[in-house]
Design an enzyme around this catalytic site. Structure first.
Site, PDB file in Angstrom:
ATOM      1  N   ARG A 222      41.402   8.229  54.053  1.00 45.02           N
ATOM      2  CA  ARG A 222      40.171   8.655  53.841  1.00 45.02           C
ATOM      3  C   ARG A 222      39.642   8.695  55.750  1.00 45.02           C
ATOM      4  NH1 ARG A 222      40.006   5.874  58.481  1.00 45.02           N
ATOM      5  NH2 ARG A 222      37.894   5.526  58.526  1.00 45.02           N
ATOM      6  N   GLY A 223      38.976   8.752  55.404  1.00 41.44           N
ATOM      7  CA  GLY A 223      37.961   9.761  57.257  1.00 41.44           C
ATOM      8  C   GLY A 223      37.985  11.537  56.978  1.00 41.44           C
ATOM      9  N   ALA A 224      36.965  11.981  57.104  1.00 44.42           N
ATOM     10  CA  ALA A 224      36.767  13.317  56.820  1.00 44.42           C
ATOM     11  C   ALA A 224      38.000  14.225  57.032  1.00 44.42           C
ATOM     12  CB  ALA A 224      35.382  13.362  57.668  1.00 44.42           C
TER      13      ALA A 224
ATOM     14  N   ARG B 184      35.329  12.896  46.025  1.00 40.16           N
ATOM     15  CA  ARG B 184      34.761  12.942  47.705  1.00 40.16           C
ATOM     16  C   ARG B 184      33.635  13.473  47.936  1.00 40.16           C
ATOM     17  NH1 ARG B 184      36.128   8.190  51.532  1.00 40.16           N
ATOM     18  NH2 ARG B 184      34.229   7.588  51.301  1.00 40.16           N
TER      19      ARG B 184
ATOM     20  N   GLN C 156      36.172  -1.145  57.250  1.00 39.84           N
ATOM     21  CA  GLN C 156      37.331   0.369  58.164  1.00 39.84           C
ATOM     22  C   GLN C 156      36.449  -0.108  59.741  1.00 39.84           C
ATOM     23  OE1 GLN C 156      34.509   1.615  55.953  1.00 39.84           O
ATOM     24  NE2 GLN C 156      34.662   3.254  54.744  1.00 39.84           N
TER      25      GLN C 156
ATOM     26  N   LYS D 263      29.027   7.262  58.136  1.00 38.92           N
ATOM     27  CA  LYS D 263      28.308   5.789  57.372  1.00 38.92           C
ATOM     28  C   LYS D 263      28.084   4.853  57.438  1.00 38.92           C
ATOM     29  CE  LYS D 263      31.852   4.664  55.683  1.00 38.92           C
ATOM     30  NZ  LYS D 263      32.127   5.047  53.896  1.00 38.92           N
TER      31      LYS D 263
ATOM     32  N   ASP E 216      30.892  12.365  58.969  1.00 34.75           N
ATOM     33  CA  ASP E 216      31.756  12.989  57.638  1.00 34.75           C
ATOM     34  C   ASP E 216      30.760  14.871  57.461  1.00 34.75           C
ATOM     35  OD1 ASP E 216      31.489  10.592  57.402  1.00 34.75           O
ATOM     36  OD2 ASP E 216      33.233  10.923  56.205  1.00 34.75           O
TER      37      ASP E 216
END
Ligand SMILES: CSC[C@H]1O[C@H](OP(=O)(O)O)[C@H](O)[C@@H]1O
Length: 357
Positions: free
Chosen positions: A52-54, A89, A200, A252, A241
């Site tokens: 995860r994480g852009a 996503r 996170q 987020k 993101d």
């Protein structure tokens, strides 16, 4: 970054058959790596936030396309694989950017060259991500150094969610200036928002900073405004993101509330943004950026480790209570002091000047 003293990236290929990732759903209590061997596994790893994480979502999607070429290289299969990955996503624009870049490289090639080219291009995207984030680190560290000169004491930086090396291929975005400044000897401390519901911050950012020896304190998401009111926060740096051409920052859930508190307390608020996170095609983040709605179970269930070392999940809601889980929010450009890119730092309204000429 380093694991056991050895340079380590969050995603890397093993031959042209397997892609190895860190299963981030197991951190901070277990460091487990996982092999991805086909495009379906890559998509599931993105959907369920093992990665995860852009920037890392983009890199994982790129390798998802490379894994897809193990099963086929015809245009229809590549298009199906691209659509499958992009459906995982919706918010981080890096995913669409990476998949489209892979298609743009592969489709003009003869089918016989597509497999090799896919693995090469995915690796190039990863190498570029590292370089972009290192540059963000340099520019952001200069800003922190200037702030330190002004304050004349160790800096207190607040960050939200995880935009460290775990959110990218390496270095990260919001944490890159912190790592760079810390390694240059700048005295600093990081307030780490726990970042409900997936935590996170508490699970990933705190784990990163602890492993790197960076002083930090985990706080409840709702504590940041109070700390700002009492002069305990000198600057806020977050990831993103998706950022619009006008500098609206999608990040987020909870980021917007931090920006409001920062604005009200004259605390500088920065978003660290590599180019692939900028969506030049849109200008109104609130109306044009799709906000992922994730499962209510992520609000209801919390994972932790017992004193006996057992990792388990517990439900924190009363029987019969429902939950809502929008995963991101949009901070309007008017609340953003600066966008830290690999090309330098600019106010949101001037960001495009960094990309002209
Ligand atoms: C460097 S981008 C990190 C960005 O991605 C996170 O979202 P998620 O953990 O759901 O993928 C969060 O918005 C971070 O700021």
């Amino acid at each position: 970054m380093k694991i056991n003293g050895q340079p380590y990236r969050t995603i890397h290929p093993i031959g042209h058959e397997i892609v190895q990732i860190i299963d981030q759903t197991r951190l901070p209590h277990a460091f487990e790596v996982k092999p991805l061997s086909n495009v379906n596994e890559a998509a599931e790893a993105i959907r369920h936030m093992l990665v995860r994480g852009a920037p890392l979502i983009g890199a994982a999607a790129a390798y998802g396309m490379a894994l897809a070429t193990k099963q086929g290289v015809d245009e229809a299969w590549l298009d199906d694989s691209a659509a499958f990955l992009m459906a995982t996503r919706p918010t981080a624009v890096n995913l669409r950017w990476a998949v489209q870049r892979m298609l743009n490289v592969l489709k003009p090639l003869p089918e016989t060259q597509r497999h090799e080219a896919a693995w090469f291009e995915a690796a190039a995207i990863c190498d570029e991500d590292v370089a972009l984030n290192q540059a963000i680190g340099r520019h952001g560290a200069e800003m922190l150094q200037a702030l330190y000169q002004k304050k004349g004491r160790p800096l207190n930086v607040l960050t939200h969610c995880n935009a460290g090396w775990l959110a990218a291929v390496d270095w990260g975005t919001a944490l890159a200036p912190i790592y760079t400044a810390f390694e240059a000897g700048l005295p600093l401390h990081v307030w780490v928002d726990e970042t409900r519901p997936r935590n996170q911050g508490a699970s990933l950012t705190a784990w990163e900073l602890a492993n790197h020896g960076v002083p930090h304190t985990v706080i409840a998401d709702n504590a940041g405004g109070h700390l700002m009111q009492h002069g305990e926060v000198d600057v806020v740096i977050v990831g993103a993101d998706r950022v619009t051409a006008t500098g609206d920052v999608c990040n987020k859930i909870g980021t917007y509330l931090k920006a409001l508190a920062a604005y009200d307390n004259q605390v500088p608020f920065y978003a660290a943004v590599p180019s692939p996170t900028i969506d030049w095609a849109i200008s109104d983040g609130l109306r044009e950026i799709p906000i992922e709605e994730r499962s209510a179970d992520e609000v209801a269930w919390v994972q932790g480790k017992t004193t006996q070392g057992e990792i388990l999940c517990v439900n924190v809601l009363p029987q019969g209570s429902s939950a809502a889980n929008p995963a991101f929010d949009v901070t309007p450009a008017r609340l953003v002091t600066g966008i830290i890119t690999e090309r330098g730092i600019a106010a949101p309204q001037a960001m495009k000047l960094l990309y002209e000429g």
